[in-house]
Design a protein around this motif. Structure first.
Motif, PDB file in Angstrom:
ATOM      1  N   UNK A  63       0.795  -1.227   0.000  1.00 31.93           N
ATOM      2  CA  UNK A  63       0.000   0.000   0.000  1.00 31.93           C
ATOM      3  C   UNK A  63       0.820   1.265   0.000  1.00 31.93           C
ATOM      4  N   UNK A  64       2.127   1.171  -0.273  1.00 36.02           N
ATOM      5  CA  UNK A  64       2.966   2.366  -0.350  1.00 36.02           C
ATOM      6  C   UNK A  64       2.740   3.085  -1.679  1.00 36.02           C
ATOM      7  N   UNK A  65       3.067   4.336  -1.711  1.00 33.25           N
ATOM      8  CA  UNK A  65       2.899   5.131  -2.923  1.00 33.25           C
ATOM      9  C   UNK A  65       3.970   4.729  -3.932  1.00 33.25           C
ATOM     10  N   UNK A  66       3.560   4.182  -5.074  1.00 38.16           N
ATOM     11  CA  UNK A  66       4.506   3.724  -6.094  1.00 38.16           C
ATOM     12  C   UNK A  66       4.363   4.521  -7.390  1.00 38.16           C
ATOM     13  N   UNK A  67       3.726   5.675  -7.336  1.00 34.17           N
ATOM     14  CA  UNK A  67       3.575   6.523  -8.512  1.00 34.17           C
ATOM     15  C   UNK A  67       4.950   6.914  -9.052  1.00 34.17           C
ATOM     16  N   UNK A  68       5.115   6.895 -10.375  1.00 38.03           N
ATOM     17  CA  UNK A  68       6.394   7.230 -10.984  1.00 38.03           C
ATOM     18  C   UNK A  68       6.358   8.523 -11.790  1.00 38.03           C
ATOM     19  N   UNK A  69       5.188   9.076 -12.021  1.00 35.73           N
ATOM     20  CA  UNK A  69       5.065  10.326 -12.772  1.00 35.73           C
ATOM     21  C   UNK A  69       5.237  11.505 -11.822  1.00 35.73           C
ATOM     22  N   UNK A  70       6.227  12.340 -12.084  1.00 35.55           N
ATOM     23  CA  UNK A  70       6.489  13.483 -11.205  1.00 35.55           C
ATOM     24  C   UNK A  70       5.264  14.389 -11.046  1.00 35.55           C
ATOM     25  N   UNK A  71       4.580  14.795 -12.125  1.00 32.64           N
ATOM     26  CA  UNK A  71       3.421  15.667 -11.936  1.00 32.64           C
ATOM     27  C   UNK A  71       2.327  15.044 -11.066  1.00 32.64           C
ATOM     28  N   UNK A  72       2.151  13.718 -11.177  1.00 30.18           N
ATOM     29  CA  UNK A  72       1.133  13.063 -10.358  1.00 30.18           C
ATOM     30  C   UNK A  72       1.585  12.901  -8.907  1.00 30.18           C
ATOM     31  N   UNK A  73       2.897  12.822  -8.684  1.00 25.89           N
ATOM     32  CA  UNK A  73       3.383  12.742  -7.302  1.00 25.89           C
ATOM     33  C   UNK A  73       3.004  13.989  -6.506  1.00 25.89           C
ATOM     34  N   UNK A  74       2.950  15.142  -7.183  1.00 23.59           N
ATOM     35  CA  UNK A  74       2.621  16.386  -6.487  1.00 23.59           C
ATOM     36  C   UNK A  74       1.197  16.379  -5.921  1.00 23.59           C
ATOM     37  N   UNK A  75       0.350  15.499  -6.419  1.00 22.70           N
ATOM     38  CA  UNK A  75      -1.018  15.408  -5.890  1.00 22.70           C
ATOM     39  C   UNK A  75      -1.025  15.102  -4.402  1.00 22.70           C
ATOM     40  N   UNK A  76       0.052  14.485  -3.905  1.00 22.72           N
ATOM     41  CA  UNK A  76       0.116  14.131  -2.483  1.00 22.72           C
ATOM     42  C   UNK A  76       0.003  15.358  -1.585  1.00 22.72           C
ATOM     43  N   UNK A  77       0.408  16.518  -2.084  1.00 25.43           N
ATOM     44  CA  UNK A  77       0.313  17.746  -1.289  1.00 25.43           C
ATOM     45  C   UNK A  77      -1.138  18.142  -1.010  1.00 25.43           C
ATOM     46  N   UNK A  78      -2.070  17.667  -1.855  1.00 30.74           N
ATOM     47  CA  UNK A  78      -3.460  18.094  -1.699  1.00 30.74           C
ATOM     48  C   UNK A  78      -4.382  16.984  -1.226  1.00 30.74           C
ATOM     49  N   UNK A  79      -3.795  15.863  -0.792  1.00 31.25           N
ATOM     50  CA  UNK A  79      -4.631  14.829  -0.202  1.00 31.25           C
ATOM     51  C   UNK A  79      -5.197  15.339   1.119  1.00 31.25           C
ATOM     52  N   UNK A  80      -6.413  14.939   1.475  1.00 36.33           N
ATOM     53  CA  UNK A  80      -7.036  15.448   2.704  1.00 36.33           C
ATOM     54  C   UNK A  80      -6.177  15.262   3.948  1.00 36.33           C
ATOM     55  N   UNK A  81      -5.514  14.092   4.061  1.00 34.01           N
ATOM     56  CA  UNK A  81      -4.700  13.854   5.256  1.00 34.01           C
ATOM     57  C   UNK A  81      -3.489  14.776   5.300  1.00 34.01           C
ATOM     58  N   UNK A  82      -2.977  15.159   4.134  1.00 38.06           N
ATOM     59  CA  UNK A  82      -1.844  16.083   4.092  1.00 38.06           C
ATOM     60  C   UNK A  82      -2.287  17.484   4.480  1.00 38.06           C
ATOM     61  N   UNK A  83      -3.377  17.935   3.892  1.00 34.99           N
ATOM     62  CA  UNK A  83      -3.897  19.271   4.191  1.00 34.99           C
ATOM     63  C   UNK A  83      -4.194  19.411   5.672  1.00 34.99           C
ATOM     64  N   UNK A  84      -4.819  18.398   6.249  1.00 37.55           N
ATOM     65  CA  UNK A  84      -5.167  18.458   7.673  1.00 37.55           C
ATOM     66  C   UNK A  84      -3.927  18.440   8.554  1.00 37.55           C
ATOM     67  N   UNK A  85      -2.926  17.652   8.182  1.00 39.51           N
ATOM     68  CA  UNK A  85      -1.692  17.613   8.968  1.00 39.51           C
ATOM     69  C   UNK A  85      -1.021  18.981   8.987  1.00 39.51           C
ATOM     70  N   UNK A  86      -0.922  19.619   7.816  1.00 44.53           N
ATOM     71  CA  UNK A  86      -0.277  20.929   7.761  1.00 44.53           C
ATOM     72  C   UNK A  86      -1.117  21.985   8.487  1.00 44.53           C
ATOM     73  N   UNK A  87      -2.418  21.860   8.442  1.00 46.46           N
ATOM     74  CA  UNK A  87      -3.271  22.794   9.185  1.00 46.46           C
ATOM     75  C   UNK A  87      -3.074  22.633  10.691  1.00 46.46           C
ATOM     76  N   UNK A  88      -3.065  21.381  11.151  1.00 47.92           N
ATOM     77  CA  UNK A  88      -2.905  21.132  12.600  1.00 47.92           C
ATOM     78  C   UNK A  88      -1.577  21.664  13.122  1.00 47.92           C
ATOM     79  N   UNK A  89      -0.548  21.552  12.328  1.00 47.81           N
ATOM     80  CA  UNK A  89       0.769  22.009  12.773  1.00 47.81           C
ATOM     81  C   UNK A  89       0.999  23.490  12.496  1.00 47.81           C
ATOM     82  N   UNK A  90       0.077  24.128  11.773  1.00 46.16           N
ATOM     83  CA  UNK A  90       0.203  25.554  11.498  1.00 46.16           C
ATOM     84  C   UNK A  90       1.258  25.897  10.470  1.00 46.16           C
ATOM     85  N   UNK A  91       1.636  24.933   9.636  1.00 42.61           N
ATOM     86  CA  UNK A  91       2.728  25.147   8.676  1.00 42.61           C
ATOM     87  C   UNK A  91       2.213  25.741   7.370  1.00 42.61           C
ATOM     88  N   UNK A  92       1.117  25.203   6.843  1.00 42.82           N
ATOM     89  CA  UNK A  92       0.535  25.684   5.590  1.00 42.82           C
ATOM     90  C   UNK A  92      -0.980  25.773   5.732  1.00 42.82           C
TER      91      UNK A  92
END
Length: 726
Positions: A548-577
């Protein structure tokens, strides 16, 4: 200023010797002489100002305007004494480089003249034009205002006669437009969260600091040869070029004797770095020809990142003095190793305890295991994000190329630590036995040595004794991108861990019972990220997908990880972004990816049509003329035999040339189609899927022609010339 003596170093490609300025004193005498460090602060600031400023730096307090005025006056006097005539706010825009706007220390005196002036207002905040820096849509083009603000935790320095003040860079509406702002927020978050957990073991801990030790790999090429390669000049890498018969296969370059020209450059670079307070320590030949490495002593992460960016600029400047050019591209040459920037990361308390260093007592080892388990969990939860932080149009050439970690994030822990975590995961009860050992029923946690593990060069994120080595970071990257995500994710995980432990203790469990229960849970949940095997193997890629690890090989598609809900919430909780900032940064990443591939494809098309094909045509004419003359001079079977050999070469060249022309036309059309797309994400995907493969095809046929065309006719320096310093 140091009294300098000069040493002349003969440079083969130069008309006169290069002079390397070697200080007559020992390093400690001139180290940091161009830095407004605490020694200079003590000398140039009033005592009460110095005390207040050091307290603000150490305890992360804001500065008053009155104090800023006093600091500015002392800083100005020091800078002018050192020969500086200008000052600048030095910041890190989203270009992976640095930016600065110089102002002179002058203002009107009201009498037709000027006075030297530098106030607290000018020190603390400036308003550089923000309209032309990447912003991902946060600002309209006509909205130019942006602010830079002094980062007191990173000392000012003098570079090329200008006082440089490290600053953050934000928009008029407050969003970050740089790397330093979110990095400082992430470091603040991990400080608070890690301190919270560390106090469960030592209530006197006040702060936890994040430390970074980067290892900067780079290539050197002769400046004259560099200038003769438009692809190197425009893109930083060779877009064509057949492998040299000899490259790195004999492994004779690695840790070998450093060429004298290179050693002179390294010495000059180290002296300049030490003056700027950059603790350059290690230098050596790397694996590939013309590839080298510089590594410093570890520092606090924010300062270490500033020093790395400063060094990258310094390297280019010093290299020019030695008739070299520095290549920081992750893959400037095909067929040999590329360059990375391993990020060695650790956490340590203000009481001198490294939190990833195993101890000799159960208490120390429990703390060590707790922090390791939390890092495992954070990296597992956000493995896709971790990958997105290091991927780029340049680093995509290096990752997974049997020389660098694969584009799959996993953690190497080593035999002993892996066995201990396995035991903790499987047991149900624990007990502490005095101060000497911790019983796990089936075994005790042994005394661990910080070097009691091998290293795994195929692992992108490896435990290496008392730290983690994030090996996947690219040589041209700003370390902050990876450090922001890592420190924020670990901070978020440590807070969740502390919440769970405190809740269990409130229900009546002891600290150790509560901790072991949570540690065991984290180990079980993050088992998928743990892999000590060969990361290069195809079997691992299949296994990683099953885990279940991320095995995406396309660089543009890898950037989608920044906008996954769990990523957005983590950065919000920590006050970083904020979500808006994350969306903007993704727009910048996609746009940068597109532009870099676009530039490369344009350069390649120009080289193919205007350099390679004319040279190949010229050589074809030579062969055709030879066939004609042979037919005229000889008759019969002998003439036919000789002519057939040349005709075969002519036909092969014609096939390669026709394919190149067709592929260049296809590439141009693919660019046009991609450019008509509306969204930056869609453009980046189109360039990755449709433009880049054609570039690889064009290169293949050009490299075949290179082997066929007369060396005197071939228009570009070849690998055998570029890769071996003379």
């Amino acid at each position: 200023m140091s009294d300098l003596r000069f040493k002349s170093v003969e440079v083969a490609s130069a008309r006169k010797p290069v002079e390397v300025k070697i200080p007559s004193e020992r390093v400690e005498k001139y180290y940091g002489e161009m830095v407004f460090n605490r020694q200079k602060m003590f000398e140039y600031l009033p005592k009460d100002t110095y005390t207040a400023l050091v307290d603000a730096i150490d305890n992360k307090k804001p500065l008053s305007r009155k104090l800023a005025d006093s600091v500015a006056e002392g800083m100005k006097r020091w800078a002018i004494d050192m020969g500086a005539r200008h000052y600048t706010h030095w910041f890190h825009p989203l270009t992976d480089g640095t930016a600065e706007k110089h102002d002179a220390f002058i203002d009107h005196d009201g009498k037709g003249g000027v006075v030297e002036e530098f106030t607290g207002k000018l020190l603390v905040q400036q308003e550089p034009d923000a309209s032309s820096f990447p912003n991902g849509g946060i600002r309209n083009t006509f909205e130019a205002r942006g602010y830079s603000a002094w980062d007191i935790s990173s000392p000012a320095f003098i570079a090329d006669g200008t006082l440089c003040i490290p600053t953050i860079f934000i928009s008029y509406t407050g969003e970050s437009l740089d790397y330093k702002t979110p990095l400082l927020k992430a470091l603040n978050a991990v400080d608070k969260a890690a301190t919270r957990v560390a106090r469960m073991f030592d209530p006197e801990v006040e702060h936890v600091n994040s430390f970074l030790g980067w290892e900067q790999e780079y290539f050197l090429v002769d400046e004259a040869l560099y200038a003769a390669r438009p692809d190197l000049v425009m893109t930083g890498r060779t877009l064509m070029g057949h492998e040299s018969a000899k490259n790195q296969q004999l492994e004779d370059h690695y840790f070998g004797a450093i060429p004298s020209r290179v050693e002179a450059f390294m010495l000059d670079l180290e002296i300049e770095a030490h003056k700027l307070g950059i603790p350059a320590k290690t230098r050596h030949n790397e694996v590939a020809p013309n590839q080298f490495e510089l590594a410093p002593i570890y520092e606090e992460t924010n300062l270490a990142n500033d020093h790395n960016l400063l060094l990258m600029s310094l390297m280019s400047e010093v290299a020019r003095r030695h008739n070299f050019r520095v290549l920081l591209h992750e893959k400037p040459f095909a067929g040999i190793n590329g360059s990375g920037k391993h990020n060695n990361w650790s956490l340590g308390t203000d009481r001198g305890v490294l939190l990833f260093a195993p101890g000799k007592t159960p208490e120390q080892n429990l703390q060590f295991i707790a922090f390791v388990a939390n890092v495992m969990s954070a990296v597992h939860k956000h493995n896709g994000l971790m990958k997105a932080t290091i991927i780029s149009a340049t680093n995509q050439h290096r990752l997974g190329a049997n020389e660098a970690p694969p584009a799959i994030i996993s953690m190497f822990l080593g035999t002993q630590l892996s066995r201990i975590l396995d035991e903790i995961e499987t047991i149900d009860e624990i007990k502490l036995e005095g101060k000497e050992k911790m019983s796990l029923e089936i075994n005790q946690i042994p005394e661990l040595s910080i070097d009691n593990t091998d290293r795994n060069r195929t692992s992108p994120f490896a435990f290496t004794g008392n730290r983690f080595e994030y090996r996947a970071v690219g040589s041209s990257a700003n370390c902050a991108a990876a450090m922001i995500a890592l420190n924020a994710a670990v901070a978020d995980q440590l807070n969740q861990f502390a919440d769970a432990v405190e809740a269990s203790m409130a229900e009546g469990k002891s600290r150790d019972e509560a901790m072991f229960a949570e540690i065991r849970k984290l180990i079980r949940e993050s088992r998928a990220i743990h892999f000590d095997g060969n990361g290069y193997s195809d079997e691992w890629k299949e296994e990683a997908a099953r885990r279940g690890l991320d095995v995406e090989t396309s660089a543009p598609l890898m950037y989608d990880a920044y906008q996954r809900p769990e990523t957005v919430e983590m950065f919000k909780r920590t006050g970083v972004f904020t979500q808006k900032e994350l969306e903007a940064r993704n727009e910048v990443k996609w746009e940068m990816y597109t532009k870099k591939i676009q530039i490369e494809s344009r350069v390649l098309g120009d080289l193919a049509i205007n350099h390679v094909l004319p040279a190949a045509t010229r050589y074809q004419s030579v062969l055709l003329d030879n066939v004609y003359k042979i037919k005229q001079l000889f008759n019969g079977e002998k003439a036919d035999k000789i002519a057939r050999q040349d005709m075969a070469s002519i036909e092969q060249m014609a096939d390669h040339m026709a394919t190149i022309r067709g592929a260049v036309d296809q590439m141009i059309e693919a660019r046009k189609k991609a450019n008509r797309l509306e969204g930056e994400r869609e453009k980046a995907i189109a360039y990755h899927d449709n433009v880049f493969p054609l570039m690889e095809d064009i290169r293949y046929h050009i490299d075949k022609l290179e082997l066929m065309v007369d060396n005197e006719i071939w228009p570009l320096p070849k690998y055998r010339e570029l890769l071996f310093i003379r």
